[in-house]
Write a protein that holds these residues in place. Structure first.
Motif, PDB file in Angstrom:
ATOM      1  N   CYS A 368     -24.259   9.533  15.867  1.00 40.81           N
ATOM      2  CA  CYS A 368     -23.433   9.020  15.007  1.00 40.81           C
ATOM      3  C   CYS A 368     -22.839   7.393  15.472  1.00 40.81           C
ATOM      4  CB  CYS A 368     -22.182   9.965  15.042  1.00 40.81           C
ATOM      5  SG  CYS A 368     -20.669   9.489  14.065  1.00 40.81           S
ATOM      6  N   ILE A 369     -22.822   6.557  14.328  1.00 43.73           N
ATOM      7  CA  ILE A 369     -22.338   5.281  14.770  1.00 43.73           C
ATOM      8  C   ILE A 369     -20.786   4.997  14.396  1.00 43.73           C
ATOM      9  CG2 ILE A 369     -24.446   4.122  14.962  1.00 43.73           C
ATOM     10  CD1 ILE A 369     -24.041   2.974  12.085  1.00 43.73           C
ATOM     11  N   ARG A 370     -20.193   5.961  13.847  1.00 42.84           N
ATOM     12  CA  ARG A 370     -18.780   5.973  13.524  1.00 42.84           C
ATOM     13  C   ARG A 370     -18.429   5.055  12.534  1.00 42.84           C
ATOM     14  NH1 ARG A 370     -16.538   8.674  18.480  1.00 42.84           N
ATOM     15  NH2 ARG A 370     -18.613   8.843  19.793  1.00 42.84           N
ATOM     16  N   CYS A 371     -19.146   4.851  11.584  1.00 41.22           N
ATOM     17  CA  CYS A 371     -19.014   3.855  10.681  1.00 41.22           C
ATOM     18  C   CYS A 371     -17.945   4.285   9.817  1.00 41.22           C
ATOM     19  CB  CYS A 371     -20.158   3.304   9.779  1.00 41.22           C
ATOM     20  SG  CYS A 371     -20.829   5.118   8.758  1.00 41.22           S
ATOM     21  N   GLY A 372     -17.517   5.787   9.636  1.00 44.04           N
ATOM     22  CA  GLY A 372     -16.552   6.131   8.798  1.00 44.04           C
ATOM     23  C   GLY A 372     -16.814   6.330   7.414  1.00 44.04           C
ATOM     24  N   ARG A 373     -17.970   6.095   6.693  1.00 43.94           N
ATOM     25  CA  ARG A 373     -18.361   6.214   5.570  1.00 43.94           C
ATOM     26  C   ARG A 373     -18.036   7.869   5.041  1.00 43.94           C
ATOM     27  NH1 ARG A 373     -21.705   2.164   6.998  1.00 43.94           N
ATOM     28  NH2 ARG A 373     -22.202   0.798   5.294  1.00 43.94           N
ATOM     29  N   VAL A 375     -15.900   9.846   6.284  1.00 42.05           N
ATOM     30  CA  VAL A 375     -14.539   9.956   6.135  1.00 42.05           C
ATOM     31  C   VAL A 375     -13.893   9.475   5.012  1.00 42.05           C
ATOM     32  CG1 VAL A 375     -12.318   9.592   7.104  1.00 42.05           C
ATOM     33  CG2 VAL A 375     -14.319   9.653   8.594  1.00 42.05           C
ATOM     34  N   ASN A 383     -12.537  14.579   8.847  1.00 41.13           N
ATOM     35  CA  ASN A 383     -13.273  13.746   9.447  1.00 41.13           C
ATOM     36  C   ASN A 383     -14.745  14.164   9.923  1.00 41.13           C
ATOM     37  OD1 ASN A 383     -14.459  11.952  11.463  1.00 41.13           O
ATOM     38  ND2 ASN A 383     -12.364  11.754  12.728  1.00 41.13           N
ATOM     39  N   SER A 385     -17.521  12.829  10.797  1.00 36.84           N
ATOM     40  CA  SER A 385     -18.115  12.217  11.828  1.00 36.84           C
ATOM     41  C   SER A 385     -17.771  12.931  13.274  1.00 36.84           C
ATOM     42  CB  SER A 385     -17.370  10.762  11.903  1.00 36.84           C
ATOM     43  OG  SER A 385     -17.646  10.246  13.389  1.00 36.84           O
ATOM     44  N   MET A 386     -16.380  13.401  13.380  1.00 37.42           N
ATOM     45  CA  MET A 386     -15.894  13.844  14.697  1.00 37.42           C
ATOM     46  C   MET A 386     -16.314  15.426  14.670  1.00 37.42           C
ATOM     47  SD  MET A 386     -13.979  13.276  17.034  1.00 37.42           S
ATOM     48  CE  MET A 386     -12.499  12.790  17.321  1.00 37.42           C
ATOM     49  N   LEU A 390     -18.695  17.179  17.362  1.00 38.97           N
ATOM     50  CA  LEU A 390     -18.241  18.356  18.240  1.00 38.97           C
ATOM     51  C   LEU A 390     -19.111  19.453  18.147  1.00 38.97           C
ATOM     52  CD1 LEU A 390     -14.602  18.147  17.206  1.00 38.97           C
ATOM     53  CD2 LEU A 390     -15.391  17.775  19.431  1.00 38.97           C
ATOM     54  N   MET A 423     -25.398  16.712   8.289  1.00 39.79           N
ATOM     55  CA  MET A 423     -23.921  17.104   8.577  1.00 39.79           C
ATOM     56  C   MET A 423     -23.794  18.413   8.016  1.00 39.79           C
ATOM     57  SD  MET A 423     -22.828  14.019   9.512  1.00 39.79           S
ATOM     58  CE  MET A 423     -21.163  14.033   9.424  1.00 39.79           C
TER      59      MET A 423
ATOM     60  N   GLY B 122     -24.122   4.205  19.529  1.00 39.10           N
ATOM     61  CA  GLY B 122     -23.431   5.437  18.971  1.00 39.10           C
ATOM     62  C   GLY B 122     -22.589   5.771  20.391  1.00 39.10           C
ATOM     63  N   TYR B 271     -18.675  -0.744  14.434  1.00 36.58           N
ATOM     64  CA  TYR B 271     -18.351   0.642  13.955  1.00 36.58           C
ATOM     65  C   TYR B 271     -18.229   1.546  15.126  1.00 36.58           C
ATOM     66  CZ  TYR B 271     -20.441  -0.283   9.386  1.00 36.58           C
ATOM     67  OH  TYR B 271     -20.560  -0.774   8.045  1.00 36.58           O
ATOM     68  N   VAL B 272     -19.075   1.412  16.204  1.00 37.36           N
ATOM     69  CA  VAL B 272     -19.173   2.172  17.447  1.00 37.36           C
ATOM     70  C   VAL B 272     -17.732   2.165  18.245  1.00 37.36           C
ATOM     71  CG1 VAL B 272     -20.466   2.833  19.240  1.00 37.36           C
ATOM     72  CG2 VAL B 272     -21.503   2.048  17.296  1.00 37.36           C
ATOM     73  N   THR B 276     -12.566   5.231  13.595  1.00 36.26           N
ATOM     74  CA  THR B 276     -13.301   5.544  12.525  1.00 36.26           C
ATOM     75  C   THR B 276     -12.372   5.754  11.383  1.00 36.26           C
ATOM     76  OG1 THR B 276     -14.557   7.039  14.037  1.00 36.26           O
ATOM     77  CG2 THR B 276     -14.891   7.324  11.476  1.00 36.26           C
ATOM     78  N   ILE B 277     -11.095   6.198  11.403  1.00 32.30           N
ATOM     79  CA  ILE B 277     -10.110   6.515  10.543  1.00 32.30           C
ATOM     80  C   ILE B 277      -9.850   5.181  10.021  1.00 32.30           C
ATOM     81  CG2 ILE B 277      -8.428   8.239   9.778  1.00 32.30           C
ATOM     82  CD1 ILE B 277     -10.543   9.590  10.681  1.00 32.30           C
ATOM     83  N   ARG B 278      -9.277   4.829   8.762  1.00 33.58           N
ATOM     84  CA  ARG B 278      -8.748   3.547   8.397  1.00 33.58           C
ATOM     85  C   ARG B 278      -7.495   3.322   8.817  1.00 33.58           C
ATOM     86  NH1 ARG B 278     -13.550   1.853   7.432  1.00 33.58           N
ATOM     87  NH2 ARG B 278     -14.675   2.686   5.815  1.00 33.58           N
ATOM     88  N   PRO B 325      -7.277  11.786   8.667  1.00 36.23           N
ATOM     89  CA  PRO B 325      -7.044  11.120   7.254  1.00 36.23           C
ATOM     90  C   PRO B 325      -6.179  11.934   6.345  1.00 36.23           C
ATOM     91  CG  PRO B 325      -9.317  12.347   7.720  1.00 36.23           C
ATOM     92  CD  PRO B 325      -8.444  11.994   9.054  1.00 36.23           C
TER      93      PRO B 325
END
Lengths: 436, 339
Positions: A368-373, A375, A383, A385-386, A390, A423, B122, B271-272, B276-278, B325
């Motif tokens: 995961c590169i945590r880009c947030g897409r 979310v 979330n 990604s998280m 996990l 996912m 990542g 990103y990494v 992550t959350i806006r 979020p």
């Protein structure tokens, strides 16, 4: 058309509905054999009420419900019971099923047209719905009678018919609305009566303008029923998203539609309710959209429950050489099949065949590169990604703190993930390892 | 083909069975592309040395990732654009007149130590390019703060060195800085187009903003980090940045110099290493801005963007764990029904 209703976030996959959207429903020929699983619904499997060697008629009860959340199953053809055993099921599991060899006569128990069906009281409607074995035809297959029997402390004030059909490719509900609008409206009226509410809605995504027009005409005389055009967005047809769009109410975390006074039923379910209450007709057939670039002639087919999917695929011109994946349901939440001998079940809305070039591997994925897409698109506001990290690391208990069990596996997160992470698989893995 | 003739097995895999178009390498190469205008400006002002320094950075970054992955028998991802981007960003954060071992060392530290040793893309905690630069700044402080004058004339290259605008501001004050450029308008113009001393890619605000616009339009980055970062810097510069007391500072100089635009749009948004959350990204951006100004106004360095982002990188996981979020259905059911 005025501003369309919708929910926050979500995704826009390619719709691909043009393959079958304008093709009228055709009836499949009588199958020579049907395999009828005793479990086609959420809840306890039904118990077989026939034995090998018995002759049965169409509409005859062959499996009786076990417990409150369960549903009866009926013979979909007339003939002889030749096997009662475990057979492959579209869910991927082996499920106890009853096999009936057709006698070619398609002889049914007599159905009677009760012209005064609208005068029946709520309890009688519920009883008829339960006896007919009706379950949610949108895919989840939750027994309809259970939805119509909320506990006293959960008053219902709204019934919503789900005509969103937000899964790409699928057009079964679309065709039903175009071809049987009056029956659907009558089904809705019966549903409203059964839970004693004054207000009904039919939510339809705006990519089906013909269905919206026709349904609007069909409800023109009904002051308490409204057709709501919905924004074309996935997963608009998820119960929670639909209620949010139509009524602005949010079903609480881990809650049910009845917690906000709503009952949601699929278009096909409304039609089945109408047929059950007026004619006493059990649920023995449904419309299945057979589609995708992997079949030669995509079609909307009315098929008997228990028909093997290979027959429907053959009826649609057969598979092309490059076909690699057969999916029961839509591309976002459907189940990939390993056998073409699985039967049509009550919850099967479509058969989608994908070709080699459309196949996306879920075997190769990245960290995961945590880009947030994910979310940004999760309709529930999780979330993902998280959660996926996990689950990947085995921290299942901690995943619960991130509301793991609110995830209904719509797959929006996986759709947008640039690292191509599986996912939904991660969510299922975590859910299977901890108690809710 | 009838289904009876279907012999090869069907593929069974988890839903969804269709996927979107985005991929890591597509994103990384797009960010590289978005840096192209600023890179072109750096070559225009700093000449072949810009090509030389940045090229060395990129080459070392990609090669060291490739060799590392080969040597450890890992999946080779050195062509996904991420190592290239680290090299490019590091190059844009270096002065032009440095010997070859500086970009090479910096790139190695950035890619191998900061990224690969932590598990690869990542898993890294810190922005690789910025750790690379921080390492270089601490190891070779003299060479890393020798700023050649930018000139469009290649022959004069490396002839003179000078202080950066923020260096002048810190050492000699605003009046001297303006005097140096003629008038205020000339100063702003130099900052916008990049004809000031500084790292290769940081000087031309216009070129950087053009690239940033591409990323915003493509939604590869969102406004949250850059705008909260820049907003905090502007506000703090205005309130605390003036010599004549509160609310007399010049926010424009602070916004357009010291690699802030490059940092806010291209490095803090990594990103990494960002939340992550806006909502968390807003906290992150404000934190970056506050630390930047703290360093610029009170610290020993004239510039603070690099250390600000690196310090906030540490907080990203903490922010992600505590900011959620907006959850669907967080409202009470009972209230809804009564309405």
């Amino acid at each position: 058309m005025s501003r369309a209703a919708t929910f926050e976030r979500g995704i826009h996959p390619e719709e691909s509905k043009e393959l079958t959207a304008h093709k009228p429903v055709v009836t499949a020929p009588l199958p020579a054999r049907v395999i009828i699983p005793l479990s086609q619904h959420a809840g306890a499997p039904a118990k077989a009420e026939v034995a090998i060697g018995d002759t049965v008629k169409k509409y005859q009860l062959i499996g009786s419900p076990q417990g409150f959340v369960s549903a009866p199953v009926h013979a979909s053809i007339s003939g002889k019971v030749t096997a009662i055993s475990e057979f492959p099921h579209p869910s991927g599991r082996l499920v106890p099923s009853i096999v009936i060899e057709s006698d070619g006569l398609d002889e049914g128990l007599p159905l009677t047209d009760n012209k005064d069906y609208m005068d029946l009281d709520a309890d009688r409607i519920k009883a008829l719905v339960k006896e007919a074995g009706i379950v949610g035809l949108g895919g989840a297959a939750f027994p309809t009678s259970v939805k119509l029997s909320p506990p006293k402390e959960k008053p219902i004030d709204t019934v919503i018919i789900n005509g969103a059909e937000c899964e790409p490719y699928l057009t079964a509900d679309h065709r039903l609305m175009v071809e049987k609008p009056q029956e659907i409206v009558n089904g809705l009226k019966l549903l409203m009566k059964s839970v004693g509410v004054k207000k009904g809605y039919i939510g339809i995504e705006k990519n089906k303008p013909d269905a919206i027009d026709i349904m609007q005409k069909a409800v023109s005389g009904e002051s308490n029923i409204e057709v709501i055009p919905l924004t074309v967005k996935y997963p608009q047809g998820a119960e929670k998203m639909l209620i949010k769009a139509v009524k602005g109410r949010e079903v609480p975390s881990r809650g049910l539609p009845m917690d906000v006074g709503c009952v949601v039923q699929n278009v096909g379910t409304a039609l089945a309710v109408y047929e059950a209450v007026r004619f006493g007709k059990p649920l023995i057939e449904r419309v299945v959209t057979v589609t995708g670039n992997g079949v030669r002639e995509p079609k909307n087919i009315l098929a008997r429950i228990g028909t093997r999917i290979s027959e429907l695929l053959d009826l649609s011109g057969g598979l092309v050489d490059s076909a690699v994946k057969v999916i029961s349901g839509g591309p976002m939440m459907g189940f990939a099949q390993w056998s073409l001998d699985v039967p049509v079940i009550k919850g099967m809305s479509g058969l989608l065949v994908l070709t080699e070039s459309e196949y996306v591997s879920s075997e190769e994925y990245f960290a995961c590169i945590r880009c947030g897409r994910c979310v940004d698109v999760c309709p529930i506001g999780l979330n993902p990604s998280m959660l996926s990290i996990l689950a990947e690391k085995g921290h299942y208990e901690e995943a619960k703190d991130y509301n793991l069990f609110d995830c209904f596996e719509c797959g929006s997160c996986a759709f947008v993930c640039p690292a191509k992470r599986p996912m939904v698989q991660f969510m299922r893995l975590a859910k299977s390892q901890v108690k809710p | 083909m009838s289904t009876e003739a279907k012999t090869h097995p069907l593929v069974v895999s988890v839903s969804p069975h269709v996927r979107g178009e985005e991929s890591i390498s597509k994103i990384m190469w797009t960010v590289n592309f978005a840096l192209l205008p600023a890179f072109i400006m750096s070559v225009y002002y700093f000449g072949p040395r810009a090509l030389y320094v940045t090229g060395l950075c990129i080459l070392t970054a990609v090669l060291s990732e490739h060799i590392y992955q080969k040597a450890l028998n890992k999946k080779v991802t050195s062509n996904d654009g991420s190592a290239f981007l680290t090299g490019l960003l590091l190059g844009m954060n270096l002065p032009s007149g440095i010997p070859f071992y500086i970009p090479v060392t910096g790139s190695f530290v950035a890619v191998v130590i900061t990224k690969m040793l932590f598990g690869g893309l990542g898993y890294n905690i810190f922005n690789p390019a910025l750790i690379g630069r921080a390492f270089l700044l601490i190891t070779w402080p003299k060479l890393m703060t020798k700023w050649p004058m930018p000139t469009a004339n290649f022959l004069e290259m490396d002839a003179k060195t000078t202080a950066t605008p923020l260096g002048l501001l810190k050492e000699e004050g605003l009046a001297k800085l303006i005097e140096h450029f003629g008038d205020k308008a000339a100063l702003y113009k130099s900052l916008l187009f990049g004809s000031t001393a500084g790292s290769l890619g940081e000087t031309s605000a216009i070129a950087l903003l053009l690239g940033a616009a591409i990323l915003l339009y493509k939604r590869y980055i969102t406004w949250h980090i850059p705008f909260s970062f820049l907003g905090t810097v502007a506000l703090a510069a205005w309130i605390f940045g003036g010599k004549e007391g509160l609310f007399t500072g010049d926010p424009v100089i602070h916004l357009l110099s010291g690699g802030l635009i490059l940092g806010a749009f291209f490095m803090a948004t990594d990103y990494v290493t960002c939340p992550t959350i806006r909502k968390g990204q807003l906290i992150f951006g404000v934190g970056c801005g506050a630390i930047t100004m703290l360093i610029r106004l009170k610290g020993g360095f004239p510039e603070g963007v690099m250390f600000a982002i690196l310090l906030m990188n540490c907080f990203a996981p903490l922010i992600d764990r505590n900011v959620r979020p907006k959850q669907f259905g967080a409202v009470k059911a009972v209230k809804e029904v009564k309405k």
